[in-house]
Design a protein around this motif. Structure first.
Motif, short mmCIF file in Angstrom:
data_model
loop_
_atom_site.label_atom_id
_atom_site.label_comp_id
_atom_site.label_asym_id
_atom_site.label_seq_id
_atom_site.Cartn_x
_atom_site.Cartn_y
_atom_site.Cartn_z
N LYS A 1 0.86 -1.17 0.00
CA LYS A 1 0.00 0.00 0.00
C LYS A 1 0.90 1.23 0.00
CE LYS A 1 -3.73 2.35 2.51
NZ LYS A 1 -4.69 2.34 1.39
N SER A 2 0.68 2.16 -0.93
CA SER A 2 1.53 3.34 -1.06
C SER A 2 0.75 4.61 -0.76
CB SER A 2 2.12 3.41 -2.47
OG SER A 2 3.02 2.35 -2.70
N ILE A 3 1.47 5.59 -0.20
CA ILE A 3 0.90 6.88 0.15
C ILE A 3 1.74 7.96 -0.53
CG2 ILE A 3 0.37 8.48 2.03
CD1 ILE A 3 0.32 5.98 3.87
N ARG A 4 1.08 8.91 -1.17
CA ARG A 4 1.79 10.00 -1.83
C ARG A 4 2.31 10.98 -0.77
NH1 ARG A 4 -0.65 13.78 -6.73
NH2 ARG A 4 1.14 15.16 -6.94
N THR A 5 3.60 11.28 -0.81
CA THR A 5 4.20 12.20 0.17
C THR A 5 4.90 13.34 -0.55
OG1 THR A 5 6.16 10.76 0.30
CG2 THR A 5 4.43 10.42 1.94
N VAL A 6 6.24 13.38 -0.51
CA VAL A 6 6.99 14.50 -1.09
C VAL A 6 8.09 13.96 -2.00
CG1 VAL A 6 6.53 16.04 0.84
CG2 VAL A 6 8.56 14.57 0.89
N GLN B 1 12.53 19.03 1.70
CA GLN B 1 13.31 18.98 2.95
C GLN B 1 12.88 17.83 3.86
OE1 GLN B 1 12.63 22.66 4.98
NE2 GLN B 1 10.44 22.33 5.24
N ASP B 2 11.66 17.31 3.70
CA ASP B 2 11.20 16.21 4.56
C ASP B 2 11.55 14.84 4.01
OD1 ASP B 2 10.09 18.00 6.34
OD2 ASP B 2 8.12 17.99 5.37
N PHE B 3 12.13 14.76 2.81
CA PHE B 3 12.38 13.46 2.20
C PHE B 3 13.33 12.61 3.03
CE2 PHE B 3 14.71 10.62 -0.64
CZ PHE B 3 13.67 9.94 -1.26
N ALA B 4 14.43 13.21 3.49
CA ALA B 4 15.41 12.46 4.28
C ALA B 4 14.80 11.93 5.57
CB ALA B 4 16.62 13.34 4.59
N SER B 5 13.96 12.75 6.21
CA SER B 5 13.31 12.31 7.45
C SER B 5 12.39 11.11 7.20
CB SER B 5 12.51 13.46 8.06
OG SER B 5 13.36 14.55 8.37
N LEU B 6 11.69 11.12 6.06
CA LEU B 6 10.80 10.01 5.74
C LEU B 6 11.59 8.74 5.44
CD1 LEU B 6 8.16 11.89 3.57
CD2 LEU B 6 7.78 10.85 5.81
N CYS B 7 12.77 8.87 4.84
CA CYS B 7 13.62 7.70 4.61
C CYS B 7 14.05 7.07 5.93
CB CYS B 7 14.87 8.10 3.80
SG CYS B 7 14.55 8.51 2.08
N ILE B 8 14.44 7.92 6.88
CA ILE B 8 14.83 7.41 8.21
C ILE B 8 13.63 6.81 8.92
CG2 ILE B 8 15.74 8.08 10.46
CD1 ILE B 8 17.35 10.26 9.00
N GLY C 1 3.63 -13.91 11.46
CA GLY C 1 4.05 -15.11 10.78
C GLY C 1 4.33 -14.95 9.31
N ALA C 2 4.43 -13.72 8.81
CA ALA C 2 4.73 -13.50 7.40
C ALA C 2 6.22 -13.76 7.14
CB ALA C 2 4.36 -12.09 6.98
N TYR C 3 6.57 -13.93 5.86
CA TYR C 3 7.98 -14.08 5.50
C TYR C 3 8.74 -12.79 5.74
CZ TYR C 3 6.54 -18.36 3.07
OH TYR C 3 6.04 -19.59 2.76
N GLY C 4 8.09 -11.68 5.51
CA GLY C 4 8.76 -10.40 5.71
C GLY C 4 7.82 -9.25 5.48
N GLY C 5 8.26 -8.04 5.85
CA GLY C 5 7.44 -6.86 5.67
C GLY C 5 8.18 -5.63 6.16
N GLY C 6 7.64 -4.46 5.83
CA GLY C 6 8.28 -3.25 6.27
C GLY C 6 7.74 -2.03 5.56
N ALA C 7 8.52 -0.96 5.57
CA ALA C 7 8.15 0.30 4.93
C ALA C 7 9.35 0.80 4.13
CB ALA C 7 7.72 1.34 5.95
N ARG C 8 9.05 1.57 3.10
CA ARG C 8 10.12 2.08 2.23
C ARG C 8 9.70 3.42 1.67
NH1 ARG C 8 11.46 1.58 -3.35
NH2 ARG C 8 13.71 1.43 -3.72
N GLY D 1 8.48 9.77 -4.60
CA GLY D 1 7.56 10.45 -3.69
C GLY D 1 6.53 9.58 -3.03
N MET D 2 6.76 8.27 -3.01
CA MET D 2 5.81 7.34 -2.40
C MET D 2 6.38 6.74 -1.11
SD MET D 2 4.04 7.48 -5.28
CE MET D 2 5.00 6.64 -6.50
N PHE D 3 5.57 6.75 -0.07
CA PHE D 3 5.89 6.03 1.16
C PHE D 3 5.08 4.74 1.12
CE2 PHE D 3 5.95 4.87 5.58
CZ PHE D 3 7.15 5.38 6.07
#
Length: 212
Positions: A156-161, A166-173, A192-199, A204-206
């Motif tokens: 699932k993706s969310i439109r950000t910046v 200036q907020d891009f680096a903060s969102l990466c962290i 119990g999933a094989y894997g997951g996370g955020a990127r 410009g997508m989170f």
């Protein structure tokens, strides 16, 4: 072979394909990324591989060459030490002249070399030109692809910046910290999933993702 390698890569990098697809209708850059690197590219290459007659593809290649190898449209950037920048600039100018020679350009082409110290680079200046797509309208979209392997890749993706914000680096962290400190435990260890996370992607997508 290229089409087969792309198809085989879905099972190994399905979460990347899912994230790319999820951001397709959110930004113009996301749409291009899906076209060149996503499921659309897999389907496109599959169609070409199954063509009995490649004459249409062959006729298209010179048109692509004419559009891409145009020195008037080229913009190049060299990052090098002061000792190497002169040699690099000479090589670049020679390359652009060779391209122009192959195109039989009537007017001479010269590479304009501008040396800018790294500490003076600033994306916020008045000379910065952003490319916009006036006809692109973001919209919500849900897609399902049925695959011949027993793993579900979800995103699932969310439109950000964009990356120049200036907020891009903060969102990466934030994406890294959410993955390591919260999502991994909830999705993999508890769920119990094989894997997951955020990127956080450069277009410009989170994105959130999981596969099980």
């Amino acid at each position: 072979m290229a089409a087969q390698e792309l198809a085989n890569g879905i099972s190994h990098s399905g979460h990347m394909y899912a994230m790319t697809r999820a951001g397709r209708d959110l930004t113009p850059a996301g749409e291009l990324q899906e076209t060149f690197d996503g499921m659309e590219q897999v389907k496109f290459m599959k169609r070409i591989a199954e063509m009995p007659d490649l004459s249409q593809v062959i006729r298209t290649l010179p048109r692509i060459k004419k559009h891409l190898l145009n020195p008037q449209n080229m913009r190049c950037a060299i990052n090098a030490t002061p000792q190497k920048i002169s040699d690099s600039a000479t090589q670049l100018e020679s390359f652009i002249k060779d391209v122009a020679k192959n195109r039989k350009e009537r007017k001479p082409v010269r590479a304009n070399i501008i040396k800018v110290p790294l500490d003076l680079l600033d994306d916020s200046g008045p000379s910065r030109k952003l490319i916009t797509e006036p006809y692109f309208q973001p919209c919500q979209m849900k897609t399902f692809f049925q695959m011949p392997f027993p793993v579900n890749f979800v995103s699932k993706s969310i439109r950000t910046v964009p990356f120049c914000h200036q907020d891009f680096a903060s969102l990466c962290i934030l994406a890294r910290m959410m993955t390591a400190k919260f999502l991994h435990g909830e999705i993999r260890e508890k769920g119990g999933a094989y894997g997951g996370g955020a990127r956080m992607g450069g277009s410009g997508m989170f994105s959130f993702y999981s596969y099980r």
